[in-house]
Each structure stands twice: as C-alpha cells, then as structure tokens.
Design an enzyme around this catalytic site. Structure first.
Site, PDB file in Angstrom:
ATOM      1  N   LYS A  17       3.478   0.892   7.842  1.00  0.00           N
ATOM      2  CA  LYS A  17       2.473   1.629   8.623  1.00  0.00           C
ATOM      3  C   LYS A  17       1.076   1.170   8.259  1.00  0.00           C
ATOM      4  O   LYS A  17       0.830   0.528   7.232  1.00  0.00           O
ATOM      5  CB  LYS A  17       2.609   3.132   8.384  1.00  0.00           C
ATOM      6  CG  LYS A  17       2.388   3.585   6.928  1.00  0.00           C
ATOM      7  CD  LYS A  17       0.942   3.782   6.525  1.00  0.00           C
ATOM      8  CE  LYS A  17       0.793   4.231   5.080  1.00  0.00           C
ATOM      9  NZ  LYS A  17      -0.613   4.259   4.612  1.00  0.00           N
ATOM     10  N   ASP A  52       3.877  10.275   2.301  1.00  0.00           N
ATOM     11  CA  ASP A  52       3.979   9.421   3.483  1.00  0.00           C
ATOM     12  C   ASP A  52       5.389   9.346   4.061  1.00  0.00           C
ATOM     13  O   ASP A  52       5.573   8.769   5.145  1.00  0.00           O
ATOM     14  CB  ASP A  52       3.529   7.982   3.145  1.00  0.00           C
ATOM     15  CG  ASP A  52       2.025   7.860   3.003  1.00  0.00           C
ATOM     16  OD1 ASP A  52       1.316   8.813   3.336  1.00  0.00           O
ATOM     17  OD2 ASP A  52       1.570   6.796   2.551  1.00  0.00           O
TER      18      ASP A  52
END
EC number: 2.7.1.148
Length: 314
Positions: free
Chosen positions: A9, A137
């Site tokens: 990401k 995350d």
C-alpha cells in the site's frame, strides 16, 4: 496449500493527531493498495495440537511469534476454536520496514490463506477486529482499493475507488524511526492544533468523494477528479515535516518524483516515497530520475478493490 499475493500500500496523505491514552496517535489517512507484492503460502491440517512454523528467505524477517503473519495465524486459530499444524512460507519481494505495509499485508494474507486451507471463515467483523489486534495497518488489507483510515489507522472504511494510476516507488537505503518521527511531530504542534488538522483532513476527504458512487477507471478520464480535488486542497503527509529535515536525501527524491506527477509523497513514516502518473512514459522518466540519484525505484500501478480481490489468490 494456498498461495496469496500479499499486495502492498501507499498513503495518499497522512495527518497526525494527538497521542492517545494507549500510547498510539490519532491518525487520518487515505490508504491505496498497489500491485507490488510478496507471496504468502499456507498449508494447514487440523490436528490435536497447534503447531506453527514459518519460513522466509529474507534475513531481516523474524520466523517466530514476532512475525505478524505468525501472530495472525495463531490468533485466527484461537478465534476459529481450531487446532492445526500450520506451515507459512513468505517469499519476500518487498523491502522490510519500507513504509508500504509489507509485514501487515503478510498478516492479512496469512489469515485469508488459513481460512481457505481449513474451509472455515470468520465473520467479516470478527476478521477485521482480529486484524486490528495484530497491527494498525492489517485491517486495510482485508478491504483493499481506496480506503479512509482513522484512529490509529485500524478503523478502515472503503471509499469509491480511484482509477488505476501508474506509480513509481522509491526505496532509499536510509531508515526512519517511526517512534522518533512521532516524538518530533508532537514537539511541533499543540494537541488542539493536531485535532483541528484531523478534522480538516476528514472534511476534505468527504468533499473530494462527494457524489462519487464509484469512480474506478483508467487514469486520465474524469474518474481522477477526487484525487485532483484532494491535491488542490493541500493533500500531504505530516511526517514529511519532521522526516525531511533529518534526511535531506528524501526531499531530493521527492523532487525527482514530483516532475510530471499528479501527486507524490512519503508513504507512511517512510522511508519509501512514491509518485502517481497518468502515463507510463511519465512513470518511466521518473523512475530514471530516481535511479540516477542512486536509489532503487520500481514501476507499478495502483490496484482498485475489485482487481485486488480478483487477483489475490493464485
């Protein structure tokens, strides 16, 4: 045996709020999955006793309970009330501690692969709660695409997907201490100012995506408008304020990425940086500029949610 592409990401803007009672900070960020990935393979057999073994060819990756994938599998087995002999193999293709969520992505991939191996699934809410317990995350990798992350980043909400942009990621050799970056940031602002910035960031996100029921498409058409709206309102990563003065080489890398880009920034607390481009030619030129500075640079693209899920399992 189940193999999963463990996609990474970037953070499209990241604003830091005041410290929380648990020692973390309130955050607001836009997560975006990208095509760069590790491979995570899980083999699991129901057994009378649980055993977990983990292998990885990268010397910097722990292969015991310190590993997020190991931890995620142990927690998932408890949640499923199942004992099993589990083997995890991580083919590490991404930088370790590079700010692109590689370790967190490995954990999410391991959970999904374990469920496939056992033929049993947690509910979506239980899976997200478990992921949040593994790391801040991790939950975003159970959603994919374009997402809003709040609190310490673990509360994740899907946004209408941005189109697939060409992207160049720069992976400097210098490291960034995330705890020190937070301490440096806290020294710059009062808590009231930090709260105001979080509120303003969430307002900008709401305005940029207002009236966008689904914006996936190719970069260059009107679908890119939410990103451009965010950029026009001052989209940025707060960590750059404190990290760049400590690591001037990162500022130079961002300048190399900025030319011809729609947006460029530090990802997370760094040290990775990225630039988004409408054309492959612009991305190739940026990659060459970054490499000319002696830094590793990889060309890839952002990954919308539907493609993220369609291509995850091998």
């Amino acid at each position: 045996m189940t193999t999963v592409r463990s996609y990474s990401k970037i953070n499209l803007g990241l604003h830091i709020g005041p410290p929380r009672p648990d020692g973390y900070h309130h955050l607001a960020t836009i997560y975006q999955t990208i095509e760069l990935h590790d491979l995570v393979t899980v083999t699991a057999t129901v057994s009378g006793e649980t055993s977990i073994t983990l292998r990885c060819q990268h010397p910097g990756v722990p292969c015991d309970e310190r590993n997020t994938a190991y931890k995620a599998v142990a927690m998932a087995l408890d949640a499923l009330e199942t004992k099993a002999a589990v083997e995890i193999a991580i083919d590490k293709r991404l930088p370790v501690q590079g700010g692109i969520g590689a370790g967190s992505a490995n954990a999410a991939a391991a959970i999904l692969a374990l469920e496939a191996e056992l033929g049993r699934q947690l509910t979506a809410n239980a899976r997200l709660a478990l992921a949040g317990g593994v790391g801040s995350d991790v939950p975003m990798f159970l959603i994919g695409g374009t997402m809003l992350g709040i609190e310490r980043g673990e509360e994740t909400f899907p946004l209408p997907d941005l189109p697939s942009f060409h992207i160049v990621t720069a992976f400097p050799e210098v490291g960034v201490s995330t705890p020190q970056a937070f301490r440096d940031w806290d020294a710059t602002l009062t808590q009231n100012a930090e709260n105001d910035r979080l509120i303003e960031f969430r307002r900008r996100v709401a305005m940029a995506f207002a009236g966008q029921p689904g914006v996936s498409g190719k970069a260059g058409d009107l679908a890119e408008e939410p990103l451009l709206a965010l950029v026009r309102t001052g989209l940025e990563n707060d960590f750059e304020t404190v990290v760049f003065p400590q690591q001037p080489s990162l500022r130079a890398l961002k300048s190399a990425l900025e030319e011809g880009s729609l947006y460029s920034a530090l990802s997370g607390s760094g040290s990775s940086l990225f630039g988004l481009y409408c054309t492959e030619e612009a991305a190739q030129a940026a990659q060459q500029r970054v490499r000319s500075l002696g830094c590793e640079a990889r060309q890839t693209r952002t990954l919308p949610r539907s493609e993220y899920w369609a291509t995850m399992f091998i």
